[in-house]
Design a protein around this motif. Structure first.
Motif, PDB file in Angstrom:
ATOM      1  N   CYS A   1      -9.648 -55.279 -22.435  1.00 50.03           N
ATOM      2  CA  CYS A   1      -8.696 -54.173 -22.275  1.00 50.03           C
ATOM      3  C   CYS A   1      -7.258 -54.658 -22.468  1.00 50.03           C
ATOM      4  O   CYS A   1      -6.482 -54.026 -23.195  1.00 50.03           O
ATOM      5  N   VAL A   2      -6.917 -55.777 -21.839  1.00 53.49           N
ATOM      6  CA  VAL A   2      -5.551 -56.314 -21.956  1.00 53.49           C
ATOM      7  C   VAL A   2      -5.230 -56.611 -23.418  1.00 53.49           C
ATOM      8  O   VAL A   2      -4.132 -56.319 -23.901  1.00 53.49           O
ATOM      9  N   SER A   3      -6.206 -57.142 -24.162  1.00 54.17           N
ATOM     10  CA  SER A   3      -5.968 -57.468 -25.575  1.00 54.17           C
ATOM     11  C   SER A   3      -5.780 -56.211 -26.430  1.00 54.17           C
ATOM     12  O   SER A   3      -5.326 -56.294 -27.565  1.00 54.17           O
ATOM     13  N   HIS A   4      -6.128 -55.058 -25.887  1.00 52.95           N
ATOM     14  CA  HIS A   4      -5.933 -53.781 -26.580  1.00 52.95           C
ATOM     15  C   HIS A   4      -4.844 -52.944 -25.902  1.00 52.95           C
ATOM     16  O   HIS A   4      -4.875 -51.717 -25.936  1.00 52.95           O
ATOM     17  N   ASN A   5      -3.900 -53.618 -25.250  1.00 55.20           N
ATOM     18  CA  ASN A   5      -2.735 -52.965 -24.643  1.00 55.20           C
ATOM     19  C   ASN A   5      -3.138 -51.876 -23.650  1.00 55.20           C
ATOM     20  O   ASN A   5      -2.572 -50.787 -23.628  1.00 55.20           O
ATOM     21  N   SER A   6      -4.136 -52.198 -22.848  1.00 64.80           N
ATOM     22  CA  SER A   6      -4.625 -51.246 -21.854  1.00 64.80           C
ATOM     23  C   SER A   6      -5.101 -52.033 -20.627  1.00 64.80           C
ATOM     24  O   SER A   6      -4.931 -53.241 -20.565  1.00 64.80           O
ATOM     25  N   SER A   7      -5.685 -51.328 -19.672  1.00 60.53           N
ATOM     26  CA  SER A   7      -6.231 -51.993 -18.478  1.00 60.53           C
ATOM     27  C   SER A   7      -7.603 -51.406 -18.194  1.00 60.53           C
ATOM     28  O   SER A   7      -7.961 -50.347 -18.718  1.00 60.53           O
ATOM     29  N   LEU A   8      -8.367 -52.100 -17.362  1.00 60.86           N
ATOM     30  CA  LEU A   8      -9.619 -51.500 -16.913  1.00 60.86           C
ATOM     31  C   LEU A   8      -9.305 -50.182 -16.214  1.00 60.86           C
ATOM     32  O   LEU A   8      -8.223 -50.013 -15.646  1.00 60.86           O
ATOM     33  N   LEU A   9     -10.243 -49.281 -16.251  1.00 58.10           N
ATOM     34  CA  LEU A   9     -10.044 -47.934 -15.728  1.00 58.10           C
ATOM     35  C   LEU A   9      -9.425 -47.912 -14.338  1.00 58.10           C
ATOM     36  O   LEU A   9      -9.902 -48.574 -13.420  1.00 58.10           O
ATOM     37  N   GLN A  10      -8.359 -47.157 -14.222  1.00 56.02           N
ATOM     38  CA  GLN A  10      -7.726 -46.876 -12.937  1.00 56.02           C
ATOM     39  C   GLN A  10      -7.738 -45.367 -12.771  1.00 56.02           C
ATOM     40  O   GLN A  10      -7.073 -44.653 -13.516  1.00 56.02           O
ATOM     41  N   ILE A  11      -8.523 -44.877 -11.821  1.00 53.18           N
ATOM     42  CA  ILE A  11      -8.636 -43.437 -11.597  1.00 53.18           C
ATOM     43  C   ILE A  11      -7.542 -43.002 -10.635  1.00 53.18           C
ATOM     44  O   ILE A  11      -7.442 -43.527  -9.527  1.00 53.18           O
ATOM     45  N   GLN A  12      -6.735 -42.054 -11.064  1.00 54.89           N
ATOM     46  CA  GLN A  12      -5.562 -41.671 -10.276  1.00 54.89           C
ATOM     47  C   GLN A  12      -5.676 -40.346  -9.552  1.00 54.89           C
ATOM     48  O   GLN A  12      -4.940 -40.083  -8.626  1.00 54.89           O
ATOM     49  N   ASN A  13      -6.601 -39.491 -10.009  1.00 52.48           N
ATOM     50  CA  ASN A  13      -6.703 -38.184  -9.352  1.00 52.48           C
ATOM     51  C   ASN A  13      -8.107 -37.611  -9.522  1.00 52.48           C
ATOM     52  O   ASN A  13      -8.921 -38.140 -10.264  1.00 52.48           O
ATOM     53  N   ARG A  14      -8.372 -36.516  -8.833  1.00 55.20           N
ATOM     54  CA  ARG A  14      -9.708 -35.924  -8.856  1.00 55.20           C
ATOM     55  C   ARG A  14     -10.094 -35.405 -10.233  1.00 55.20           C
ATOM     56  O   ARG A  14     -11.258 -35.495 -10.609  1.00 55.20           O
ATOM     57  N   ASN A  15      -9.147 -34.858 -11.000  1.00 55.84           N
ATOM     58  CA  ASN A  15      -9.477 -34.384 -12.339  1.00 55.84           C
ATOM     59  C   ASN A  15      -9.998 -35.523 -13.200  1.00 55.84           C
ATOM     60  O   ASN A  15     -10.970 -35.381 -13.932  1.00 55.84           O
ATOM     61  N   GLU A  16      -9.319 -36.655 -13.117  1.00 52.00           N
ATOM     62  CA  GLU A  16      -9.735 -37.813 -13.892  1.00 52.00           C
ATOM     63  C   GLU A  16     -11.097 -38.313 -13.398  1.00 52.00           C
ATOM     64  O   GLU A  16     -11.948 -38.724 -14.188  1.00 52.00           O
ATOM     65  N   LEU A  17     -11.325 -38.246 -12.108  1.00 49.23           N
ATOM     66  CA  LEU A  17     -12.606 -38.655 -11.546  1.00 49.23           C
ATOM     67  C   LEU A  17     -13.722 -37.769 -12.096  1.00 49.23           C
ATOM     68  O   LEU A  17     -14.774 -38.264 -12.497  1.00 49.23           O
ATOM     69  N   TYR A  18     -13.506 -36.463 -12.158  1.00 50.03           N
ATOM     70  CA  TYR A  18     -14.515 -35.547 -12.693  1.00 50.03           C
ATOM     71  C   TYR A  18     -14.759 -35.832 -14.169  1.00 50.03           C
ATOM     72  O   TYR A  18     -15.892 -35.783 -14.644  1.00 50.03           O
ATOM     73  N   PHE A  19     -13.705 -36.141 -14.914  1.00 48.63           N
ATOM     74  CA  PHE A  19     -13.819 -36.494 -16.334  1.00 48.63           C
ATOM     75  C   PHE A  19     -14.717 -37.725 -16.490  1.00 48.63           C
ATOM     76  O   PHE A  19     -15.599 -37.767 -17.333  1.00 48.63           O
ATOM     77  N   MET A  20     -14.547 -38.724 -15.640  1.00 44.26           N
ATOM     78  CA  MET A  20     -15.330 -39.960 -15.712  1.00 44.26           C
ATOM     79  C   MET A  20     -16.769 -39.774 -15.245  1.00 44.26           C
ATOM     80  O   MET A  20     -17.650 -40.525 -15.628  1.00 44.26           O
ATOM     81  N   ASN A  21     -17.020 -38.765 -14.404  1.00 44.78           N
ATOM     82  CA  ASN A  21     -18.372 -38.544 -13.892  1.00 44.78           C
ATOM     83  C   ASN A  21     -19.361 -38.139 -14.977  1.00 44.78           C
ATOM     84  O   ASN A  21     -20.565 -38.161 -14.755  1.00 44.78           O
ATOM     85  N   SER A  22     -18.869 -37.784 -16.165  1.00 42.40           N
ATOM     86  CA  SER A  22     -19.773 -37.388 -17.247  1.00 42.40           C
ATOM     87  C   SER A  22     -20.432 -38.591 -17.922  1.00 42.40           C
ATOM     88  O   SER A  22     -21.364 -38.431 -18.688  1.00 42.40           O
TER      89      SER A  22
END
Length: 148
Positions: A58-79
């Protein structure tokens, strides 16, 4: 740039990932194989790595491992239908579970998070299940790149 005809302006559904800009992602456009959602881009891996190797990817692609910040994002990831690494790990220094950016875990996101071993890393799975696993085990992973 390809010429557009009436045919390729029509909505189409393909089984593979689209290389087009993601509609509905609000204020972002994501590179190929990344999915846009609420001003962030997500890379959902199809291969398994250790937590450290996943984080390094993830770091090598200018990102980070998933950080869930809110319930909407949590529901999105639950799929997602398998377990995958998140950027949540235990800080001995702070005696708390922290995301990679050192922010604390919102108490209402993972109500069932009662890890047995703080030396482990956190995986998130189908239907919102969360558990700890040996950081040296191999799981799939999700990278997140915030665009704002």
């Amino acid at each position: 740039m390809a010429a557009f005809t009436k045919q390729n302006v029509q909505p189409t559904f393909s089984p593979g990932p689209s290389t087009d800009l993601r509609e509905g992602s609000g204020c972002c456009s994501c590179r190929e194989k990344w999915i846009g959602y609420q001003c962030s881009c997500y890379f959902i891996s199809s291969e398994s790595k250790t937590w450290k190797d996943s984080r390094n990817f993830c770091v090598s692609h200018n990102s980070s491992l998933l950080q869930i910040q809110n319930r909407n994002e949590l529901y999105f990831m639950n799929s997602i239908s398998y377990y995958y690494w998140t950027g949540l790990s235990y800080s001995e220094e702070h005696h708390a579970w922290l995301w990679e950016d050192n922010s604390t875990l919102s108490q209402d996101l993972f109500l069932s998070l009662h890890p047995v071993n703080p030396k482990n890393c956190i995986i998130h799975g189908p239907s919102g299940s969360v558990m700890d696993a040996d950081c040296g085990n191999k799981y799939r992973y999700v990278c997140k790149q915030q665009l704002i």
